[in-house]
Design a protein around this motif. Structure first.
Motif, PDB file in Angstrom:
ATOM      1  N   UNK A 315       0.870  -1.247  -0.168  1.00  0.00           N
ATOM      2  CA  UNK A 315       0.053  -0.037  -0.097  1.00  0.00           C
ATOM      3  C   UNK A 315       0.704   1.155   0.029  1.00  0.00           C
ATOM      4  N   UNK A 316       0.727   1.981  -0.811  1.00  0.00           N
ATOM      5  CA  UNK A 316       1.568   3.332  -0.894  1.00  0.00           C
ATOM      6  C   UNK A 316       1.431   4.078  -2.337  1.00  0.00           C
ATOM      7  N   UNK A 317       1.827   5.360  -2.105  1.00  0.00           N
ATOM      8  CA  UNK A 317       1.762   6.356  -3.326  1.00  0.00           C
ATOM      9  C   UNK A 317       2.920   7.157  -3.273  1.00  0.00           C
ATOM     10  N   UNK A 318       3.201   7.832  -4.434  1.00  0.00           N
ATOM     11  CA  UNK A 318       4.418   8.803  -4.466  1.00  0.00           C
ATOM     12  C   UNK A 318       4.933   8.773  -5.976  1.00  0.00           C
ATOM     13  N   UNK A 319       6.094   8.423  -6.225  1.00  0.00           N
ATOM     14  CA  UNK A 319       7.005   8.207  -7.297  1.00  0.00           C
ATOM     15  C   UNK A 319       5.983   7.460  -8.485  1.00  0.00           C
ATOM     16  N   UNK A 320       5.888   8.156  -9.663  1.00  0.00           N
ATOM     17  CA  UNK A 320       5.315   7.474 -10.754  1.00  0.00           C
ATOM     18  C   UNK A 320       5.698   6.486 -11.201  1.00  0.00           C
ATOM     19  N   UNK A 321       7.066   6.522 -11.251  1.00  0.00           N
ATOM     20  CA  UNK A 321       7.988   5.459 -11.898  1.00  0.00           C
ATOM     21  C   UNK A 321       7.655   4.005 -11.068  1.00  0.00           C
ATOM     22  N   UNK A 322       7.890   4.077  -9.674  1.00  0.00           N
ATOM     23  CA  UNK A 322       7.491   3.048  -8.856  1.00  0.00           C
ATOM     24  C   UNK A 322       6.140   2.543  -8.758  1.00  0.00           C
ATOM     25  N   UNK A 323       5.410   3.503  -8.812  1.00  0.00           N
ATOM     26  CA  UNK A 323       3.940   3.246  -8.776  1.00  0.00           C
ATOM     27  C   UNK A 323       3.543   2.268  -9.989  1.00  0.00           C
ATOM     28  N   UNK A 324       4.272   2.712 -11.339  1.00  0.00           N
ATOM     29  CA  UNK A 324       3.855   1.986 -12.493  1.00  0.00           C
ATOM     30  C   UNK A 324       4.411   0.757 -12.388  1.00  0.00           C
ATOM     31  N   UNK A 325       5.723   0.649 -11.729  1.00  0.00           N
ATOM     32  CA  UNK A 325       6.412  -0.795 -11.977  1.00  0.00           C
ATOM     33  C   UNK A 325       5.652  -1.635 -10.697  1.00  0.00           C
ATOM     34  N   UNK A 326       5.106  -1.390  -9.601  1.00  0.00           N
ATOM     35  CA  UNK A 326       4.234  -2.167  -8.683  1.00  0.00           C
ATOM     36  C   UNK A 326       3.101  -2.452  -9.619  1.00  0.00           C
ATOM     37  N   UNK A 327       2.199  -1.487 -10.446  1.00  0.00           N
ATOM     38  CA  UNK A 327       1.055  -1.694 -10.883  1.00  0.00           C
ATOM     39  C   UNK A 327       1.263  -2.792 -11.923  1.00  0.00           C
ATOM     40  N   UNK A 328       2.256  -2.960 -12.457  1.00  0.00           N
ATOM     41  CA  UNK A 328       2.826  -3.994 -13.687  1.00  0.00           C
ATOM     42  C   UNK A 328       2.821  -5.327 -12.975  1.00  0.00           C
ATOM     43  N   UNK A 329       3.159  -5.453 -11.483  1.00  0.00           N
ATOM     44  CA  UNK A 329       3.215  -6.671 -10.727  1.00  0.00           C
ATOM     45  C   UNK A 329       1.813  -7.195 -10.257  1.00  0.00           C
ATOM     46  N   UNK A 330       0.879  -6.434 -10.265  1.00  0.00           N
ATOM     47  CA  UNK A 330      -0.486  -6.567  -9.832  1.00  0.00           C
ATOM     48  C   UNK A 330      -1.170  -7.676 -10.268  1.00  0.00           C
ATOM     49  N   UNK A 331      -0.879  -7.957 -11.572  1.00  0.00           N
ATOM     50  CA  UNK A 331      -1.369  -9.064 -12.393  1.00  0.00           C
ATOM     51  C   UNK A 331      -0.984 -10.583 -11.565  1.00  0.00           C
ATOM     52  N   UNK A 332       0.103 -10.326 -10.842  1.00  0.00           N
ATOM     53  CA  UNK A 332       0.743 -11.817 -10.226  1.00  0.00           C
ATOM     54  C   UNK A 332      -0.107 -12.415  -9.227  1.00  0.00           C
TER      55      UNK A 332
END
Length: 464
Positions: A315-332
């Motif tokens: 759970x978290x927010x902030x850096x758009x690049x880190x957010x995008x990277x974690x969003x890409x993992x959310x399908x796992x």
């Protein structure tokens, strides 16, 4: 003794992170200790934001000095809660949604410059003014020049409130001699963090280890030379933050299935798995700003191996690049990521996870590891700042290098330890028994105030 805290946020009225949490808890404990020999009458001064979570009673309206002559009409409001008087200053720059914006240096110069005239108009003259972080640096400078006793706390040295000096010096209301390299000037900029460091009678940080770290080039953010001097003068120390024991109590938490010991966690773990459709693997939790400081890139780089042993809930927010990277993992199937802030979900993660990862590159104090320990969730932390001071090696799992492999090694050890129920239960029990209440830190601050207030008055002078 009367103490005045000056800060940019205070829970529950305004909050973006740990600073607001501290100002929501520390003053209330200091006020509660008033019956003791070191107790204090406590006032907090903070901006009256447009979205303030409260309705202050207006107690003053008038004009205050500003860079263009006067600011007015402006007003001040008051709320009283838990024995603390909260004052809110309503200035034009704060009449919009949100706490922080691109013009914050100018806004908090206006706030710091107006603070003492407002307090004078209200008849408030504390024995000690205690400023917090760069947003209060100018208020500390003006208080020093007025002959007041001052303390100043660095919550995060990385954020310093810098702006081009040629443009910003007129915002401050300070005399010309204050803009030398020994004063507020910093590589051609105005530096409001430096204002607090230079002018305060005593400077604290939020953990003893961080107080030592910031005197080194690695952690000093360009101010290590000044901080070494403060240390040699006996004017810099570390006082570990506490934790709000009522807000974070697994026995009474309305957002979870309450429990009092290690055996009560299982139901929360099962609920968290069900919420995100996770399998029976153990749970690794993260509640964090997504920022380089927090080492979230290390976590992301470690995910391919972490998910072999753990379900990972972030759970978290902030850096758009880190957010995008974690969003890409959310399908796992073993990764759940929720972007942004969600207080109730944070409580469920602390209660349901088996381990809690904090791979911070630096951490002035940190509250998440204290919450995790109170909830029986074992922290996996990098050995830095307040993480060293709060996570014993016989409870949590610590690692030294800011590298994904070091984080993985600590998580592998945690996974092996989890297979030894007696060892795991012992670590959880010891962690839940640790005392992170605000009582001891509050007493340390009150002792500091008493020493400062007992000093003989001096004529205000140029920066030391």
């Amino acid at each position: 003794m009367h103490v005045l805290h000056v800060a940019s946020e205070v829970f529950p009225y305004s909050r973006s992170g740990g600073l607001g949490d501290v100002l929501g808890a520390l003053p209330a404990v200091q006020a509660r200790l008033e019956g003791e020999s070191l107790g204090a009458e406590v006032t907090v001064l903070s901006p009256w934001y447009a979205g303030l979570a409260g309705t202050p009673r207006e107690v003053w309206r008038g004009e205050l000095p500003g860079s263009g002559g006067t600011l007015g009409p402006v007003r001040a409001g008051e709320l009283r809660e838990g024995g603390v008087r909260f004052l809110f200053l309503d200035l034009p720059g704060f009449a919009r949604p949100g706490l922080y914006h691109d013009d914050d240096v100018e806004r908090f110069c206006a706030f710091g410059r107006a603070a003492l005239p407002l307090l004078s108009a209200l008849g408030v003259r504390p024995d000690v003014l205690h400023g917090h972080d760069w947003q209060a640096g100018l208020a500390v400078a003006h208080a020093h020049l007025a002959g007041w006793r001052t303390a100043y706390t660095v919550h995060n040295l990385q954020y310093q409130g810098r702006w081009t000096l040629a443009e910003a010096r007129g915002w401050t209301g300070l005399p010309d001699w204050a803009f030398s390299p020994e004063g507020l000037e910093f590589h051609g900029d105005l530096n409001l963090m430096k204002a607090g460091l230079v002018f305060a009678d005593h400077v604290t940080t939020v953990s003893p280890t961080y107080a030592r770290e910031i005197t080194t080039p690695q952690y000093g953010e360009g101010l290590d030379g000044l901080l070494v001097r403060l240390t040699l003068e006996g004017r810099l120390s570390g006082i570990l933050n506490g934790l709000d024991q009522e807000r974070w109590d697994p026995r009474r938490d309305p957002d979870i299935r309450p429990y009092a010991d290690a055996t009560g966690k299982a139901a929360n773990g099962g609920a968290l798995r069900s919420e995100f459709g996770l399998d029976a693997a153990p749970l690794l939790g993260v509640v964090s700003r997504l920022a380089d400081q927090k080492g979230m890139d290390l976590l992301i780089r470690a995910l391919p191996e972490l998910v072999q042993d753990w379900n990972v809930v972030v759970l978290g927010g902030g850096d758009p690049l880190l957010t995008a990277a974690l969003t890409g993992w959310a399908h796992h199937p073993r990764v759940a990521f929720v972007a942004g802030l969600n207080e109730a979900l944070a409580h469920r993660i602390y209660a349901g996870a088996d381990i809690f990862a904090m791979p911070s590159r630096f951490e002035p104090c940190g509250l998440s590891q204290m919450i995790a320990l109170r909830y029986g969730t074992l922290p996996v932390v990098r050995e830095t700042g307040g993480l060293v001071d709060t996570v014993p090696p016989d409870v949590g799992f610590r690692f030294a290098a800011a590298e994904p492999e070091a984080l993985l090694d600590a998580c592998r050890l945690a996974r092996r330890t989890l297979d030894d129920p007696a060892e795991w239960r012992g670590r959880v029990t010891r962690g839940m028994a640790l005392d992170f209440s605000w009582d001891n830190p509050a007493r340390h601050y009150l002792e500091l105030y008493a020493r400062l207030a007992g000093l003989s008055a001096e004529t205000p002078a140029a920066p030391r």
